[in-house]
Design an enzyme around this catalytic site. Structure first.
Site, mmCIF file in Angstrom:
data_model
loop_
_atom_site.group_PDB
_atom_site.id
_atom_site.type_symbol
_atom_site.label_atom_id
_atom_site.label_comp_id
_atom_site.label_asym_id
_atom_site.label_seq_id
_atom_site.Cartn_x
_atom_site.Cartn_y
_atom_site.Cartn_z
ATOM 1 N N HIS A 176 0.830 -1.214 0.000
ATOM 2 C CA HIS A 176 0.000 0.000 0.000
ATOM 3 C C HIS A 176 0.861 1.261 0.000
ATOM 4 O O HIS A 176 0.486 2.267 -0.590
ATOM 5 C CB HIS A 176 -0.959 -0.017 1.186
ATOM 6 C CG HIS A 176 -2.074 -1.006 0.982
ATOM 7 N ND1 HIS A 176 -2.161 -2.177 1.683
ATOM 8 C CD2 HIS A 176 -3.096 -1.006 0.100
ATOM 9 C CE1 HIS A 176 -3.216 -2.848 1.261
ATOM 10 N NE2 HIS A 176 -3.800 -2.169 0.301
ATOM 11 N N GLU B 23 -10.780 -10.592 -3.678
ATOM 12 C CA GLU B 23 -9.328 -10.488 -3.513
ATOM 13 C C GLU B 23 -8.783 -11.582 -2.593
ATOM 14 O O GLU B 23 -7.646 -11.516 -2.145
ATOM 15 C CB GLU B 23 -8.919 -9.084 -3.035
ATOM 16 C CG GLU B 23 -9.853 -8.444 -2.041
ATOM 17 C CD GLU B 23 -9.542 -6.989 -1.742
ATOM 18 O OE1 GLU B 23 -8.562 -6.444 -2.257
ATOM 19 O OE2 GLU B 23 -10.290 -6.400 -0.957
ATOM 20 N N CYS C 241 -9.269 -4.167 -10.538
ATOM 21 C CA CYS C 241 -8.660 -2.918 -10.077
ATOM 22 C C CYS C 241 -7.281 -3.111 -9.440
ATOM 23 O O CYS C 241 -6.758 -2.187 -8.836
ATOM 24 C CB CYS C 241 -9.594 -2.196 -9.115
ATOM 25 S SG CYS C 241 -9.903 -3.130 -7.607
ATOM 26 N N ASP D 220 -4.160 -8.168 -3.682
ATOM 27 C CA ASP D 220 -4.320 -9.091 -2.558
ATOM 28 C C ASP D 220 -4.523 -10.515 -3.035
ATOM 29 O O ASP D 220 -4.038 -11.454 -2.403
ATOM 30 C CB ASP D 220 -5.500 -8.662 -1.684
ATOM 31 C CG ASP D 220 -5.099 -7.577 -0.713
ATOM 32 O OD1 ASP D 220 -4.032 -7.710 -0.103
ATOM 33 O OD2 ASP D 220 -5.835 -6.580 -0.590
HETATM 34 C C1 PEP Z 1 -6.231 -5.160 -4.500
HETATM 35 O O1 PEP Z 1 -6.033 -5.829 -3.478
HETATM 36 O O2 PEP Z 1 -5.975 -5.544 -5.648
HETATM 37 C C2 PEP Z 1 -6.790 -3.808 -4.380
HETATM 38 C C3 PEP Z 1 -7.093 -3.109 -5.447
HETATM 39 O O3 PEP Z 1 -6.892 -3.284 -3.139
HETATM 40 P P1 PEP Z 1 -5.628 -2.686 -2.354
HETATM 41 O O4 PEP Z 1 -4.466 -2.624 -3.290
HETATM 42 O O5 PEP Z 1 -6.018 -1.345 -1.847
HETATM 43 O O6 PEP Z 1 -5.442 -3.676 -1.252
HETATM 44 MG MG MG Z 2 -6.886 -5.185 -1.609
#
Ligand code: PEP
Ligand code: MG
Length: 579
Positions: free
Chosen positions: A191, A433, A504, A457
């Protein structure tokens, strides 16, 4: 000149002066300074010792007046050690002899002394070892605090070099002053890396021992395309990189011309390109690139950058700003994804053994209902202002989804009773995820209007590889057949149940994956806004048959390497300029 290879996070290329941030007392890299810098290290040490002694005297006096003379005695022992000429001599000799930074000399000398006390075996000495650790931290935090203060008062643009950065730290960085980032630790999709990438500057993480090789003010090159960091480059290397920077400027201009064009394949299939954001200001870049809206709003960053817990009004104002900026384009709000590396106050006080497998995300929200409901109320109020969709992160069982939806309908009822306007038809979605969610997508599909596949994730939980750990970064890959298998399963289940699906994770913005994702049936991608033009360029250069053929072929491969090599070859055929 030294060349260090790390993990590329955010593309781009920059040449600049390093600002080395030492901000954790748990990891002090061995860094040397030039001979002429040694007196400054002595001064820093003397200052830090002076301040730490003043703090201790203050604490002693307070203890004496509040608790009596006996408890105050412990501070006398600490003060004695802090003024101990032998210990100070060891530290100063270390600086003098090895030209190391004051913080390294302090941490090393305290480490040796602590080890000696521990080796004495008796409880009383072990206790003293703990006292020593406390003193060590007191001095180091003075030295480190100085580094943090300087970071807050930057006057010139710098390249930030640090051991690691937290998501909160990354979110707080001055966007005007930080022109590049390189760290020892971290993974491609941690993150903190995502947040650092959102600054739109080149970022390289996982450089292992970089901080030991860089000094404040050193010239560095950060190559976010290849993950290379060059320290004190020679003139010839500098020339090469300056030419590269110029070429990239020309390429950027060409990409800008693509911005108003539609993301359609050669045979006319339109792919929706949306943006991932952490803060509403990032919407400007989505609009500049003619994106279709926000596919992922990581709302927890409001929490992480607020002093306390955000109020309903804080949430509402941020959402309102986003909706107004979007001017009718959809805003997909992910409810708070706190926990794991995005530490809450609770997590800081009671650390978990396995935070990524612990009270994270929707689980945390379901155990903190007042906080969750506060955010849901703000989301509902915002839904009256424009097209808003809400999605729940890290769903691993259908029960969680039931619970989250039930709480949402409770909050809707409260709003109705209070006469608060909201969109009763607001689409509700789930992030996929976790492998359990992907494998039971057919069950989850009956509960939601849309899925958003979070591969960042999903890769971690499928392959048992921490997304933020540079030591296993070579094992973290979306191209692993197991990950692709799960993505395919979700797309199929969603199609069967007529549920819209987007993706995403960071791969949505990586051009190697564009053809594969489209070929697997995805029609909506949500990505880092700056990557929209590149992905659009791929989409406009391919047709569906080609993408489906690629997806079928890749589906028959057995290894991650095979998949990745093939994806790279194919995208280079389509866009030779990618090199
Ligand atoms: C993911 O896990 O792919 C996602 C988009 O959420 P984050 O990266 O904020 O955990
Ligand atoms: Mg995520």
């Amino acid at each position: 000149m030294e060349v260090i290879k790390g993990i590329p996070v955010s593309p781009g290329l920059i040449i600049g002066r390093a600002f080395v941030l030492d901000d954790t007392v748990r990891f002090i890299p061995r860094r040397t300074v030039p001979v002429e810098g040694v007196p400054h290290q002595h001064e820093r040490l003397a200052d830090a010792l002076g301040q730490a002694i003043a703090d201790l005297e203050r604490d002693r006096d307070r203890a004496a007046s509040e608790l009596g003379p006996e408890p105050a005695k412990i501070f006398e022992f600490h003060l004695g050690l802090m003024r101990d000429p032998t210990l100070i001599k060891h530290i100063t000799t270390h600086i003098e002899r090895d030209h190391v930074t004051a913080e390294y000399a302090v941490s090393e000398e305290f480490r040796k002394l602590t080890a000696r006390f521990r080796a004495m075996g008796q409880e009383v000495f072990r206790q003293k070892a703990n006292d020593l650790l406390d003193l060590d931290h007191r001095i180091l935090s003075k030295l480190i605090g100085e580094s943090e203060d300087r970071l807050a008062r930057l006057t010139e643009p710098v390249v930030l070099v640090a051991h690691d950065i937290t998501p909160t730290r990354a979110a707080m960085l001055d966007r005007e002053k930080i022109i590049g980032i390189a760290t020892d630790a971290g993974g491609r999709t941690s993150h903190a890396s995502i947040m650092a990438g959102a600054l739109g500057v080149p970022v390289v993480v996982g450089c292992q021992h970089l901080t030991e090789h860089v000094d404040d003010g050193d010239m560095v090159v950060i190559d976010g395309r290849t993950g290379v960091v060059i320290i004190r480059p020679d003139e010839q290397t500098l020339e090469q990189y300056r030419a590269d920077i110029e070429r990239m400027g020309t390429d950027r201009l060409a990409l800008r011309e693509l911005a108003p064009l539609e993301p359609v394949t050669l045979d006319g299939t339109r792919i929706s390109l949306m943006g991932n954001i952490e803060f509403p200001y990032e919407i400007k870049e989505i609009l500049a690139n003619h994106g279709d809206g926000v596919g992922l709003y990581r709302t927890e960053f409001l929490y992480l950058t607020s002093k306390g817990e955000p109020t309903e009004e804080d949430h509402f104002q941020a959402l309102k700003e986003a909706i107004e900026l979007l001017g009718g384009k959809p805003l997909t709000i992910r409810t708070l994804d706190l926990g794991a590396d995005k530490k809450t106050q609770q997590a800081a006080e009671e650390p978990e053994r396995n935070p990524f497998l612990g009270l994270r995300s929707i689980r945390f929200c379901l155990q903190n209902l007042p906080m969750f409901k506060t955010q849901l109320r703000a989301i509902l109020r915002a839904s009256a202002l424009g097209p808003v969709r809400v999605m729940f992160p890290l769903i691993s069982t259908v029960m969680e989804l039931h619970q989250a939806k039930m709480i949402l309908s409770d909050v809707m009822e409260e709003c109705r009773d209070e006469g608060i306007e909201y969109d009763a038809e607001m689409p509700v979605g789930a992030m996929v995820e976790v492998p359990s969610a992907a494998l039971t997508a057919s069950t989850l599909a009956r509960e939601v209007s849309f899925f958003s596949i979070g591969t960042n994730d999903l890769i971690m939980y499928t392959l048992a590889v921490d997304r933020g750990n540079e030591r296993v970064a070579n094992l973290y890959s979306a191209a692993h057949p197991a990950v692709l298998h799960l993505v395919r399963a979700v797309v199929r289940a969603a199609r069967r149940w007529n549920v819209e699906t987007s993706l995403c994770g960071e791969i949505a913005g990586e051009v190697e994956y564009t053809m594969l994702l489209i070929g697997m049936g995805l029609r909506i991608l949500s990505l880092v806004p700056s990557q929209i033009p590149q992905v659009k360029r791929v989409i406009r250069s391919v047709d569906m048959k080609q993408c489906e053929r690629l997806a079928r072929k890749v589906g028959s491969f057995e290894s991650e390497r095979q998949v990745l090599n093939h994806l790279r070859e194919e995208v280079r055929k389509v866009l030779p300029e990618l090199g």
